[in-house]
Design a protein around this motif. Sequence first.
Motif, PDB file in Angstrom:
ATOM      1  N   LEU A  93       0.817  -1.217   0.000  1.00 28.65           N
ATOM      2  CA  LEU A  93       0.000   0.000   0.000  1.00 28.65           C
ATOM      3  C   LEU A  93       0.849   1.266   0.000  1.00 28.65           C
ATOM      4  N   GLU A  94       2.028   1.184   0.594  1.00 26.64           N
ATOM      5  CA  GLU A  94       2.905   2.358   0.676  1.00 26.64           C
ATOM      6  C   GLU A  94       3.266   2.924  -0.697  1.00 26.64           C
ATOM      7  N   LYS A  95       3.153   2.113  -1.717  1.00 28.90           N
ATOM      8  CA  LYS A  95       3.563   2.516  -3.064  1.00 28.90           C
ATOM      9  C   LYS A  95       2.545   3.426  -3.749  1.00 28.90           C
ATOM     10  N   PHE A  96       1.363   3.599  -3.131  1.00 26.28           N
ATOM     11  CA  PHE A  96       0.264   4.266  -3.828  1.00 26.28           C
ATOM     12  C   PHE A  96      -0.253   5.483  -3.059  1.00 26.28           C
ATOM     13  N   ASP A  97      -0.903   6.376  -3.799  1.00 29.46           N
ATOM     14  CA  ASP A  97      -1.584   7.527  -3.214  1.00 29.46           C
ATOM     15  C   ASP A  97      -2.957   7.073  -2.732  1.00 29.46           C
ATOM     16  N   LEU A  98      -3.153   7.096  -1.438  1.00 24.28           N
ATOM     17  CA  LEU A  98      -4.382   6.567  -0.836  1.00 24.28           C
ATOM     18  C   LEU A  98      -5.242   7.664  -0.209  1.00 24.28           C
ATOM     19  N   ARG A  99      -5.011   8.911  -0.590  1.00 21.22           N
ATOM     20  CA  ARG A  99      -5.712  10.012   0.077  1.00 21.22           C
ATOM     21  C   ARG A  99      -7.221   9.968  -0.123  1.00 21.22           C
ATOM     22  N   ASN A 100      -7.681   9.263  -1.138  1.00 22.14           N
ATOM     23  CA  ASN A 100      -9.132   9.146  -1.367  1.00 22.14           C
ATOM     24  C   ASN A 100      -9.677   7.791  -0.942  1.00 22.14           C
ATOM     25  N   HIS A 101      -8.844   6.970  -0.330  1.00 18.93           N
ATOM     26  CA  HIS A 101      -9.256   5.618   0.029  1.00 18.93           C
ATOM     27  C   HIS A 101      -9.614   5.505   1.508  1.00 18.93           C
ATOM     28  N   ILE A 102     -10.566   4.643   1.787  1.00 19.97           N
ATOM     29  CA  ILE A 102     -10.931   4.257   3.143  1.00 19.97           C
ATOM     30  C   ILE A 102     -10.465   2.821   3.342  1.00 19.97           C
ATOM     31  N   ILE A 103      -9.583   2.617   4.304  1.00 20.99           N
ATOM     32  CA  ILE A 103      -8.987   1.313   4.564  1.00 20.99           C
ATOM     33  C   ILE A 103      -9.586   0.754   5.847  1.00 20.99           C
ATOM     34  N   ILE A 104     -10.168  -0.442   5.754  1.00 14.36           N
ATOM     35  CA  ILE A 104     -10.816  -1.081   6.906  1.00 14.36           C
ATOM     36  C   ILE A 104     -10.128  -2.415   7.174  1.00 14.36           C
ATOM     37  N   ALA A 105      -9.513  -2.559   8.329  1.00 13.35           N
ATOM     38  CA  ALA A 105      -8.873  -3.818   8.706  1.00 13.35           C
ATOM     39  C   ALA A 105      -9.835  -4.648   9.539  1.00 13.35           C
ATOM     40  N   ALA A 106     -10.090  -5.875   9.084  1.00 19.26           N
ATOM     41  CA  ALA A 106     -11.024  -6.768   9.787  1.00 19.26           C
ATOM     42  C   ALA A 106     -10.364  -8.147   9.969  1.00 19.26           C
ATOM     43  N   SER A 107      -9.801  -8.412  11.118  1.00 19.09           N
ATOM     44  CA  SER A 107      -9.750  -7.530  12.277  1.00 19.09           C
ATOM     45  C   SER A 107      -8.447  -6.728  12.300  1.00 19.09           C
ATOM     46  N   GLY A 108      -8.404  -5.734  13.216  1.00 19.38           N
ATOM     47  CA  GLY A 108      -7.282  -4.814  13.194  1.00 19.38           C
ATOM     48  C   GLY A 108      -6.148  -5.153  14.140  1.00 19.38           C
ATOM     49  N   ASN A 109      -6.449  -5.358  15.425  1.00 19.12           N
ATOM     50  CA  ASN A 109      -5.410  -5.593  16.431  1.00 19.12           C
ATOM     51  C   ASN A 109      -4.371  -4.479  16.413  1.00 19.12           C
ATOM     52  N   PHE A 110      -4.837  -3.238  16.525  1.00 16.65           N
ATOM     53  CA  PHE A 110      -4.005  -2.036  16.544  1.00 16.65           C
ATOM     54  C   PHE A 110      -3.388  -1.738  15.174  1.00 16.65           C
ATOM     55  N   PHE A 111      -3.955  -2.292  14.118  1.00 21.04           N
ATOM     56  CA  PHE A 111      -3.466  -2.042  12.761  1.00 21.04           C
ATOM     57  C   PHE A 111      -3.390  -0.551  12.457  1.00 21.04           C
ATOM     58  N   THR A 112      -4.413   0.202  12.841  1.00 18.46           N
ATOM     59  CA  THR A 112      -4.469   1.611  12.473  1.00 18.46           C
ATOM     60  C   THR A 112      -3.313   2.407  13.075  1.00 18.46           C
ATOM     61  N   LEU A 113      -2.883   2.043  14.286  1.00 16.33           N
ATOM     62  CA  LEU A 113      -1.781   2.759  14.919  1.00 16.33           C
ATOM     63  C   LEU A 113      -0.467   2.503  14.182  1.00 16.33           C
ATOM     64  N   VAL A 114      -0.312   1.289  13.648  1.00 17.45           N
ATOM     65  CA  VAL A 114       0.872   0.964  12.861  1.00 17.45           C
ATOM     66  C   VAL A 114       0.778   1.598  11.475  1.00 17.45           C
ATOM     67  N   ALA A 115      -0.396   1.508  10.863  1.00 13.21           N
ATOM     68  CA  ALA A 115      -0.577   1.983   9.490  1.00 13.21           C
ATOM     69  C   ALA A 115      -0.452   3.496   9.369  1.00 13.21           C
ATOM     70  N   ARG A 116      -0.831   4.230  10.400  1.00 13.49           N
ATOM     71  CA  ARG A 116      -0.815   5.701  10.309  1.00 13.49           C
ATOM     72  C   ARG A 116       0.587   6.248  10.085  1.00 13.49           C
ATOM     73  N   GLU A 117       1.611   5.467  10.460  1.00  9.92           N
ATOM     74  CA  GLU A 117       2.988   5.899  10.261  1.00  9.92           C
ATOM     75  C   GLU A 117       3.504   5.560   8.862  1.00  9.92           C
ATOM     76  N   ARG A 118       2.720   4.779   8.114  1.00 10.19           N
ATOM     77  CA  ARG A 118       3.238   4.280   6.842  1.00 10.19           C
ATOM     78  C   ARG A 118       2.396   4.671   5.629  1.00 10.19           C
ATOM     79  N   ILE A 119       1.120   4.919   5.815  1.00 13.73           N
ATOM     80  CA  ILE A 119       0.265   5.293   4.690  1.00 13.73           C
ATOM     81  C   ILE A 119      -0.603   6.480   5.085  1.00 13.73           C
ATOM     82  N   ARG A 120      -1.031   7.227   4.082  1.00 14.23           N
ATOM     83  CA  ARG A 120      -1.910   8.378   4.311  1.00 14.23           C
ATOM     84  C   ARG A 120      -3.213   8.128   3.572  1.00 14.23           C
TER      85      ARG A 120
END
Length: 350
Positions: A93-120
Amino acid sequence: MITSISVVGAGNCGCAFAADLENRGVRVLLYAHPDHSTNVDAIRKNGFLESIGIVEGRFYPAVSTDMREALQFSNIVIIAVPSYAQDNILSELEKFDLRNHIIIAASGNFFTLVARERIRARYLLETSASPYGSRMVDGKQSEQQLTDSWYGINVFGFKTVMPIGSLPTDIDAELRTDISAIFPGSLQWCRNVIETAFYNFNGVLHPITAIMNAGWIEHTKGDFYFYQEGMTPSVTKIMQAIDNERVAIANEYGARVTSCLKQMNTYYGLNHGSLNEFAKGSTLHSTMKLCPTSMQHRYLVEDLPYVLVPWYELGLKAGKQSPFIRSLILWSSMINNTDYLGAGRNLKAL
């Protein structure tokens, strides 16, 4: 209104999403990493995804091993891979512009806290668990009572309520309604993603049962009923102590979580009085074996480092010692020759 969704991960959860969403009229692209494309290859070869259980029929999702294609197909992306595979997906995902995307992790297990440092992304969301009870079937699992020629997904249940959190938290009512329509049950919107992660009861139910039944698992290669036979009164007594520690840690962070028993009853519309009664009385869990075949199963290699470790570390930061959770992490680390406290989703990783 959401009309198309890309599902990243073609395992139990991903294929259940694909079948259910297609059944409800949503177009789906099912993505698999090129190194893990067995199910996508089978769907492509067969020309369809067949589903049995509460979702029945033949469905025709688009399939791909190209992340660019998946992101172009829809700006709603469900990440339906085990937690230990999330890092590989983030690398893509880091390779792409995701500013218009909604990313939903099912399940997450704190995924969002890790992902916020790597993708926008426009929004990062995570649920507390997979919404489905499902298993891919290749005709070799006798408990499914299927012929050797059948291949597909068995969706045997879903949670009627699913905790979910977002980052940032300012999702408006209209978007919440659209996201809610993705799921088979209703959504329980948590105040933040930390609260959501404390609702993952796999960390309460699975590891202690696996550890306390290690001899049986290794001797029978998983030939017993994990819930009905493995969650005995003594096992569920320790399980309750672990759950008490989870609630105490969550409370330190203002997370308003309920007990595992209460939430499991809510998920499945039950009214059991104890975790032992739930394990024996929940038809969804007690009529299939659902048992690890070894101690390297996801009940340990996912639920320990990605659920219990962050709970424990957050507890230490808040002054909670959590001796039952700590003991379980150490026992599991010894059995699998892995330093789960060092290798797991600890505070440094978050």
